[in-house]
Design a protein around this motif. Sequence first.
Motif, PDB file in Angstrom:
ATOM      1  N   ALA A  94       2.128   1.426  12.425  1.00  0.00           N
ATOM      2  CA  ALA A  94       1.737   2.815  12.179  1.00  0.00           C
ATOM      3  C   ALA A  94       2.570   3.448  11.074  1.00  0.00           C
ATOM      4  CB  ALA A  94       1.888   3.621  13.470  1.00  0.00           C
ATOM      5  N   ASP A  95       3.682   2.824  10.737  1.00  0.00           N
ATOM      6  CA  ASP A  95       4.570   3.382   9.708  1.00  0.00           C
ATOM      7  C   ASP A  95       4.222   2.921   8.293  1.00  0.00           C
ATOM      8  OD1 ASP A  95       6.067   4.759  11.600  1.00  0.00           O
ATOM      9  OD2 ASP A  95       7.418   3.054  11.921  1.00  0.00           O
ATOM     10  N   LEU A  96       3.212   2.044   8.179  1.00  0.00           N
ATOM     11  CA  LEU A  96       2.865   1.491   6.875  1.00  0.00           C
ATOM     12  C   LEU A  96       1.419   1.814   6.520  1.00  0.00           C
ATOM     13  CD1 LEU A  96       4.489  -2.053   7.219  1.00  0.00           C
ATOM     14  CD2 LEU A  96       5.432  -0.076   6.002  1.00  0.00           C
ATOM     15  N   ARG A  97       1.194   2.053   5.249  1.00  0.00           N
ATOM     16  CA  ARG A  97      -0.151   2.324   4.767  1.00  0.00           C
ATOM     17  C   ARG A  97      -0.285   1.738   3.371  1.00  0.00           C
ATOM     18  NH1 ARG A  97      -3.202   6.982   2.354  1.00  0.00           N
ATOM     19  NH2 ARG A  97      -1.198   7.831   1.703  1.00  0.00           N
ATOM     20  N   VAL A  98      -1.433   1.147   3.087  1.00  0.00           N
ATOM     21  CA  VAL A  98      -1.691   0.591   1.759  1.00  0.00           C
ATOM     22  C   VAL A  98      -2.689   1.499   1.049  1.00  0.00           C
ATOM     23  CG1 VAL A  98      -2.617  -1.351   0.460  1.00  0.00           C
ATOM     24  CG2 VAL A  98      -1.186  -1.760   2.463  1.00  0.00           C
ATOM     25  N   THR A  99      -2.372   1.841  -0.179  1.00  0.00           N
ATOM     26  CA  THR A  99      -3.230   2.729  -0.960  1.00  0.00           C
ATOM     27  C   THR A  99      -3.480   2.115  -2.332  1.00  0.00           C
ATOM     28  OG1 THR A  99      -1.389   3.944  -1.980  1.00  0.00           O
ATOM     29  CG2 THR A  99      -2.170   4.714   0.171  1.00  0.00           C
ATOM     30  N   GLY A 100      -4.500   2.639  -3.012  1.00  0.00           N
ATOM     31  CA  GLY A 100      -4.668   2.341  -4.424  1.00  0.00           C
ATOM     32  C   GLY A 100      -3.604   3.106  -5.186  1.00  0.00           C
ATOM     33  N   LEU A 101      -3.208   2.599  -6.328  1.00  0.00           N
ATOM     34  CA  LEU A 101      -2.101   3.215  -7.052  1.00  0.00           C
ATOM     35  C   LEU A 101      -2.455   3.334  -8.521  1.00  0.00           C
ATOM     36  CD1 LEU A 101       0.892   4.136  -6.890  1.00  0.00           C
ATOM     37  CD2 LEU A 101       1.515   1.802  -7.443  1.00  0.00           C
ATOM     38  N   ALA A 102      -2.354   4.541  -9.062  1.00  0.00           N
ATOM     39  CA  ALA A 102      -2.676   4.720 -10.468  1.00  0.00           C
ATOM     40  C   ALA A 102      -1.643   5.549 -11.217  1.00  0.00           C
ATOM     41  CB  ALA A 102      -4.058   5.371 -10.613  1.00  0.00           C
ATOM     42  N   ALA A 103      -0.732   6.217 -10.522  1.00  0.00           N
ATOM     43  CA  ALA A 103       0.234   7.093 -11.192  1.00  0.00           C
ATOM     44  C   ALA A 103       1.198   6.267 -12.030  1.00  0.00           C
ATOM     45  CB  ALA A 103       1.005   7.909 -10.160  1.00  0.00           C
ATOM     46  N   PRO A 104       1.185   6.389 -13.350  1.00  0.00           N
ATOM     47  CA  PRO A 104       2.026   5.556 -14.213  1.00  0.00           C
ATOM     48  C   PRO A 104       3.512   5.625 -13.892  1.00  0.00           C
ATOM     49  CG  PRO A 104       0.366   6.696 -15.516  1.00  0.00           C
ATOM     50  CD  PRO A 104       0.286   7.261 -14.132  1.00  0.00           C
ATOM     51  N   LEU A 129      -2.484  -2.288  -5.707  1.00  0.00           N
ATOM     52  CA  LEU A 129      -2.287  -1.794  -4.351  1.00  0.00           C
ATOM     53  C   LEU A 129      -0.828  -1.404  -4.174  1.00  0.00           C
ATOM     54  CD1 LEU A 129      -4.254  -4.483  -2.285  1.00  0.00           C
ATOM     55  CD2 LEU A 129      -5.036  -2.195  -2.933  1.00  0.00           C
ATOM     56  N   ALA A 130      -0.587  -0.332  -3.406  1.00  0.00           N
ATOM     57  CA  ALA A 130       0.772   0.105  -3.127  1.00  0.00           C
ATOM     58  C   ALA A 130       0.994   0.139  -1.626  1.00  0.00           C
ATOM     59  CB  ALA A 130       1.025   1.477  -3.724  1.00  0.00           C
ATOM     60  N   LEU A 131       2.174  -0.275  -1.219  1.00  0.00           N
ATOM     61  CA  LEU A 131       2.573  -0.225   0.183  1.00  0.00           C
ATOM     62  C   LEU A 131       3.443   1.010   0.380  1.00  0.00           C
ATOM     63  CD1 LEU A 131       2.552  -1.734   2.932  1.00  0.00           C
ATOM     64  CD2 LEU A 131       4.680  -2.830   2.210  1.00  0.00           C
ATOM     65  N   GLU A 132       2.976   1.901   1.270  1.00  0.00           N
ATOM     66  CA  GLU A 132       3.651   3.168   1.524  1.00  0.00           C
ATOM     67  C   GLU A 132       4.308   3.116   2.893  1.00  0.00           C
ATOM     68  OE1 GLU A 132       1.778   7.096   0.216  1.00  0.00           O
ATOM     69  OE2 GLU A 132       1.567   7.138   2.404  1.00  0.00           O
ATOM     70  N   LEU A 161       0.640  -8.748   1.504  1.00  0.00           N
ATOM     71  CA  LEU A 161      -0.255  -9.899   1.398  1.00  0.00           C
ATOM     72  C   LEU A 161      -1.519  -9.701   2.239  1.00  0.00           C
ATOM     73  CD1 LEU A 161       2.296 -12.863   1.584  1.00  0.00           C
ATOM     74  CD2 LEU A 161       1.190 -11.930  -0.463  1.00  0.00           C
ATOM     75  N   LYS A 162      -1.365  -9.108   3.424  1.00  0.00           N
ATOM     76  CA  LYS A 162      -2.526  -8.855   4.282  1.00  0.00           C
ATOM     77  C   LYS A 162      -3.505  -7.898   3.608  1.00  0.00           C
ATOM     78  CE  LYS A 162      -4.053  -7.211   8.811  1.00  0.00           C
ATOM     79  NZ  LYS A 162      -5.173  -6.442   8.210  1.00  0.00           N
ATOM     80  N   ALA A 163      -2.973  -6.878   2.925  1.00  0.00           N
ATOM     81  CA  ALA A 163      -3.844  -5.930   2.227  1.00  0.00           C
ATOM     82  C   ALA A 163      -4.649  -6.625   1.134  1.00  0.00           C
ATOM     83  CB  ALA A 163      -3.006  -4.799   1.638  1.00  0.00           C
ATOM     84  N   VAL A 164      -4.002  -7.555   0.433  1.00  0.00           N
ATOM     85  CA  VAL A 164      -4.708  -8.312  -0.604  1.00  0.00           C
ATOM     86  C   VAL A 164      -5.773  -9.211   0.026  1.00  0.00           C
ATOM     87  CG1 VAL A 164      -4.475 -10.039  -2.419  1.00  0.00           C
ATOM     88  CG2 VAL A 164      -2.726  -8.266  -2.163  1.00  0.00           C
TER      89      VAL A 164
END
Length: 269
Positions: free
Chosen positions: A101-111, A158-161, A205-208
């Motif tokens: 619950a402490d982890l979230r994967v998002t798309g990432l575009a902020a340079p 992908l970013a791991l938050e 790796l799971k997100a990928v």
Amino acid sequence: MGFDDVTGARAVRAVESPLESARFGRTVERLTVPADSGASFSEVREAILDSAADVVVLRYPAEHVGWFARLTCLGRTAVFADSLVYWRLHAGKGHAPEPSADLRVTGLAAPTTVRKLVSSVFGAYGNHYLANPLLDPDAALAGYREWALRSAAEDGCLALECRGVAGEEPQMAGLATLEEGTRTEILLAGVISELQGRGLYAHLLKAVEDRTLARGAAEVVISTQGHNTRVQRAWARYGFEPVLTLLTVHLVRSPLPRERDPSPPARER
């Protein structure tokens, strides 16, 4: 260098690398011998002799163990620059970690975020450029940042938050940049230095793997320098298998700079 470039049967020829040439201030060409090309050393030799580049980055299948000695006789300085090891996962067969619950994967575009993550993850990475004293290590890291930014601009990042303590902003813990076609190739992936060793990489790796399955592809491939055994152990735990090793050699036209001997000269007796 993509997995498609190192497999199959293609002509052996040196190809200009404008981005690397601009980055390092020296003309750079790439010469890759695909694993299934059946190319002979004579073809490689002719391609090298035809090149006028300052540096030719040559990669060839590791089973050609006798080639390096022959490369030293072509009028260039041959710099051994480690190996590149490819691993493969059949999507859906990975040993995924339990959800958190402490982890979230998002798309990432902020340079700004991309640059910061790449600098933390790969700042100490022993890439093949470091073998060559003519090439600036800082420029090599800048190249990794540019590479990741291109992926982010094409929705291939992908970013791991990681959720912080109550009241604090979530922390970006890592990233993966992807090239997606008939398979998913992970170009860059890692967790920031202060959060390594906590099992977070497997979640990336799971997100990928999940993204690969969602778009109907069946395979994930990834590569690293041969010396990077720590990440290869993580791949093995997840379910990846090694499939290919290439040797990397930089062939340099000019003499390499000599390091000054720090020891004082011996006294005459």
